[in-house]
Design a protein around this motif. Structure first.
Motif, PDB file in Angstrom:
ATOM      1  N   VAL A  33      33.377 -71.355   7.763  1.00 46.93           N
ATOM      2  CA  VAL A  33      31.951 -71.070   7.581  1.00 46.93           C
ATOM      3  C   VAL A  33      31.235 -72.281   7.004  1.00 46.93           C
ATOM      4  O   VAL A  33      30.144 -72.648   7.468  1.00 46.93           O
ATOM      5  CB  VAL A  33      31.759 -69.824   6.674  1.00 46.93           C
ATOM      6  N   VAL A  34      31.835 -72.950   6.034  1.00 48.55           N
ATOM      7  CA  VAL A  34      31.207 -74.138   5.437  1.00 48.55           C
ATOM      8  C   VAL A  34      31.053 -75.235   6.484  1.00 48.55           C
ATOM      9  O   VAL A  34      29.999 -75.873   6.583  1.00 48.55           O
ATOM     10  CB  VAL A  34      32.030 -74.629   4.224  1.00 48.55           C
ATOM     11  N   VAL A  35      32.081 -75.446   7.314  1.00 48.62           N
ATOM     12  CA  VAL A  35      32.003 -76.473   8.363  1.00 48.62           C
ATOM     13  C   VAL A  35      30.895 -76.136   9.360  1.00 48.62           C
ATOM     14  O   VAL A  35      30.116 -77.013   9.763  1.00 48.62           O
ATOM     15  CB  VAL A  35      33.367 -76.635   9.070  1.00 48.62           C
ATOM     16  N   LEU A  36      30.795 -74.881   9.770  1.00 48.41           N
ATOM     17  CA  LEU A  36      29.752 -74.495  10.721  1.00 48.41           C
ATOM     18  C   LEU A  36      28.355 -74.645  10.127  1.00 48.41           C
ATOM     19  O   LEU A  36      27.433 -75.079  10.822  1.00 48.41           O
ATOM     20  CB  LEU A  36      29.974 -73.059  11.198  1.00 48.41           C
ATOM     21  N   VAL A  37      28.187 -74.315   8.874  1.00 50.95           N
ATOM     22  CA  VAL A  37      26.880 -74.465   8.228  1.00 50.95           C
ATOM     23  C   VAL A  37      26.505 -75.938   8.121  1.00 50.95           C
ATOM     24  O   VAL A  37      25.357 -76.316   8.397  1.00 50.95           O
ATOM     25  CB  VAL A  37      26.871 -73.777   6.843  1.00 50.95           C
ATOM     26  N   VAL A  38      27.453 -76.777   7.756  1.00 48.30           N
ATOM     27  CA  VAL A  38      27.170 -78.221   7.665  1.00 48.30           C
ATOM     28  C   VAL A  38      26.837 -78.778   9.050  1.00 48.30           C
ATOM     29  O   VAL A  38      25.913 -79.591   9.197  1.00 48.30           O
ATOM     30  CB  VAL A  38      28.365 -78.962   7.032  1.00 48.30           C
ATOM     31  N   LEU A  39      27.566 -78.355  10.087  1.00 51.20           N
ATOM     32  CA  LEU A  39      27.282 -78.808  11.450  1.00 51.20           C
ATOM     33  C   LEU A  39      25.899 -78.366  11.891  1.00 51.20           C
ATOM     34  O   LEU A  39      25.129 -79.157  12.446  1.00 51.20           O
ATOM     35  CB  LEU A  39      28.336 -78.259  12.413  1.00 51.20           C
ATOM     36  N   TRP A  40      25.550 -77.110  11.635  1.00 53.21           N
ATOM     37  CA  TRP A  40      24.225 -76.608  11.992  1.00 53.21           C
ATOM     38  C   TRP A  40      23.140 -77.384  11.253  1.00 53.21           C
ATOM     39  O   TRP A  40      22.122 -77.758  11.844  1.00 53.21           O
ATOM     40  CB  TRP A  40      24.113 -75.124  11.668  1.00 53.21           C
ATOM     41  N   LEU A  41      23.350 -77.629   9.979  1.00 55.35           N
ATOM     42  CA  LEU A  41      22.363 -78.361   9.188  1.00 55.35           C
ATOM     43  C   LEU A  41      22.184 -79.788   9.708  1.00 55.35           C
ATOM     44  O   LEU A  41      21.058 -80.271   9.837  1.00 55.35           O
ATOM     45  CB  LEU A  41      22.786 -78.378   7.718  1.00 55.35           C
ATOM     46  N   ALA A  42      23.281 -80.445  10.034  1.00 59.16           N
ATOM     47  CA  ALA A  42      23.194 -81.807  10.566  1.00 59.16           C
ATOM     48  C   ALA A  42      22.449 -81.826  11.901  1.00 59.16           C
ATOM     49  O   ALA A  42      21.595 -82.694  12.131  1.00 59.16           O
ATOM     50  CB  ALA A  42      24.591 -82.391  10.728  1.00 59.16           C
ATOM     51  N   LEU A  43      22.757 -80.889  12.792  1.00 61.42           N
ATOM     52  CA  LEU A  43      22.068 -80.829  14.081  1.00 61.42           C
ATOM     53  C   LEU A  43      20.588 -80.494  13.900  1.00 61.42           C
ATOM     54  O   LEU A  43      19.726 -81.045  14.580  1.00 61.42           O
ATOM     55  CB  LEU A  43      22.726 -79.793  14.990  1.00 61.42           C
ATOM     56  N   GLY A  47      17.254 -83.000  14.840  1.00 59.78           N
ATOM     57  CA  GLY A  47      16.439 -82.551  15.963  1.00 59.78           C
ATOM     58  C   GLY A  47      17.233 -82.159  17.181  1.00 59.78           C
ATOM     59  O   GLY A  47      16.690 -81.988  18.256  1.00 59.78           O
ATOM     60  N   ARG A  48      18.526 -82.031  17.055  1.00 52.64           N
ATOM     61  CA  ARG A  48      19.386 -81.655  18.184  1.00 52.64           C
ATOM     62  C   ARG A  48      19.939 -80.248  17.960  1.00 52.64           C
ATOM     63  O   ARG A  48      21.137 -80.042  17.968  1.00 52.64           O
ATOM     64  CB  ARG A  48      20.537 -82.642  18.319  1.00 52.64           C
ATOM     65  N   SER A  49      19.052 -79.287  17.780  1.00 49.40           N
ATOM     66  CA  SER A  49      19.472 -77.933  17.453  1.00 49.40           C
ATOM     67  C   SER A  49      20.209 -77.289  18.619  1.00 49.40           C
ATOM     68  O   SER A  49      20.121 -77.728  19.756  1.00 49.40           O
ATOM     69  CB  SER A  49      18.275 -77.084  17.062  1.00 49.40           C
ATOM     70  N   LEU A  50      20.926 -76.217  18.323  1.00 48.79           N
ATOM     71  CA  LEU A  50      21.711 -75.516  19.330  1.00 48.79           C
ATOM     72  C   LEU A  50      20.899 -74.493  20.111  1.00 48.79           C
ATOM     73  O   LEU A  50      21.391 -73.865  21.015  1.00 48.79           O
ATOM     74  CB  LEU A  50      22.893 -74.811  18.655  1.00 48.79           C
ATOM     75  N   GLY A  51      19.671 -74.293  19.762  1.00 51.52           N
ATOM     76  CA  GLY A  51      18.848 -73.320  20.458  1.00 51.52           C
ATOM     77  C   GLY A  51      17.427 -73.387  19.950  1.00 51.52           C
ATOM     78  O   GLY A  51      17.077 -74.237  19.149  1.00 51.52           O
ATOM     79  N   THR A  57      14.103 -78.218  27.166  1.00 51.82           N
ATOM     80  CA  THR A  57      13.192 -79.275  27.559  1.00 51.82           C
ATOM     81  C   THR A  57      14.006 -80.525  27.889  1.00 51.82           C
ATOM     82  O   THR A  57      14.884 -80.899  27.133  1.00 51.82           O
ATOM     83  CB  THR A  57      12.211 -79.600  26.409  1.00 51.82           C
ATOM     84  N   PRO A  58      13.736 -81.182  29.007  1.00 51.46           N
ATOM     85  CA  PRO A  58      14.466 -82.408  29.332  1.00 51.46           C
ATOM     86  C   PRO A  58      14.234 -83.487  28.274  1.00 51.46           C
ATOM     87  O   PRO A  58      13.252 -83.459  27.540  1.00 51.46           O
ATOM     88  CB  PRO A  58      13.868 -82.842  30.670  1.00 51.46           C
ATOM     89  N   VAL A  59      15.133 -84.431  28.224  1.00 52.57           N
ATOM     90  CA  VAL A  59      15.053 -85.493  27.225  1.00 52.57           C
ATOM     91  C   VAL A  59      13.755 -86.276  27.356  1.00 52.57           C
ATOM     92  O   VAL A  59      13.193 -86.719  26.375  1.00 52.57           O
ATOM     93  CB  VAL A  59      16.274 -86.428  27.359  1.00 52.57           C
ATOM     94  N   GLY A  60      13.238 -86.423  28.564  1.00 50.29           N
ATOM     95  CA  GLY A  60      11.999 -87.160  28.771  1.00 50.29           C
ATOM     96  C   GLY A  60      10.772 -86.428  28.265  1.00 50.29           C
ATOM     97  O   GLY A  60       9.691 -86.987  28.217  1.00 50.29           O
ATOM     98  N   GLY A  61      10.907 -85.193  27.892  1.00 50.07           N
ATOM     99  CA  GLY A  61       9.798 -84.426  27.348  1.00 50.07           C
ATOM    100  C   GLY A  61       8.822 -83.935  28.395  1.00 50.07           C
ATOM    101  O   GLY A  61       7.648 -83.755  28.121  1.00 50.07           O
ATOM    102  N   LEU A  62       9.269 -83.702  29.628  1.00 48.15           N
ATOM    103  CA  LEU A  62       8.379 -83.257  30.685  1.00 48.15           C
ATOM    104  C   LEU A  62       7.945 -81.809  30.500  1.00 48.15           C
ATOM    105  O   LEU A  62       6.930 -81.403  31.009  1.00 48.15           O
ATOM    106  CB  LEU A  62       9.057 -83.417  32.052  1.00 48.15           C
ATOM    107  N   GLY A  63       8.746 -81.037  29.801  1.00 51.49           N
ATOM    108  CA  GLY A  63       8.376 -79.651  29.549  1.00 51.49           C
ATOM    109  C   GLY A  63       8.526 -78.788  30.787  1.00 51.49           C
ATOM    110  O   GLY A  63       9.139 -79.164  31.769  1.00 51.49           O
ATOM    111  N   GLY A  64       7.910 -77.617  30.773  1.00 56.21           N
ATOM    112  CA  GLY A  64       8.048 -76.680  31.867  1.00 56.21           C
ATOM    113  C   GLY A  64       7.035 -76.881  32.972  1.00 56.21           C
ATOM    114  O   GLY A  64       7.028 -76.161  33.943  1.00 56.21           O
TER     115      GLY A  64
END
Length: 81
Positions: A33-43, A47-51, A57-64
């Motif tokens: 649990v501690v490892v997952l929380v630290v990983l989530w916090l780092a992501l 700005g590289r969240s899991l959801g 959104t594509p990396v270029g920021g084109l959007g929908g």
């Protein structure tokens, strides 16, 4: 009154200071649990969240708004890309 030193087994359940050791599975679960929380916090902080709203959104920021298959701006007339 009985002498407690003569009957040491009589006081086994009365010692409230000692607790049984924490099971190994509880320690392992807590570590995961501690490892997952630290990983989530780092992501999350990078700005590289899991959801979330911008996760598709594509990396270029084109959007929908970009049409399907669109890969960026069209090349200039006569240009080679």
């Amino acid at each position: 009154m009985a002498d407690p030193s003569r009957f040491p087994e009589a006081g086994l359940g009365l010692d409230r200071g000692s607790t049984p050791p924490t099971p190994r599975w509880v320690k392992a679960f807590a570590a995961v649990v501690v490892v997952l929380v630290v990983l989530w916090l780092a992501l999350h902080l990078t700005g590289r969240s899991l959801g979330g709203p911008g996760s598709h959104t594509p990396v270029g920021g084109l959007g929908g708004d970009a049409p399907f298959g669109h890969r960026g701006p069209a090349p200039l007339e006569g240009g080679h890309g």
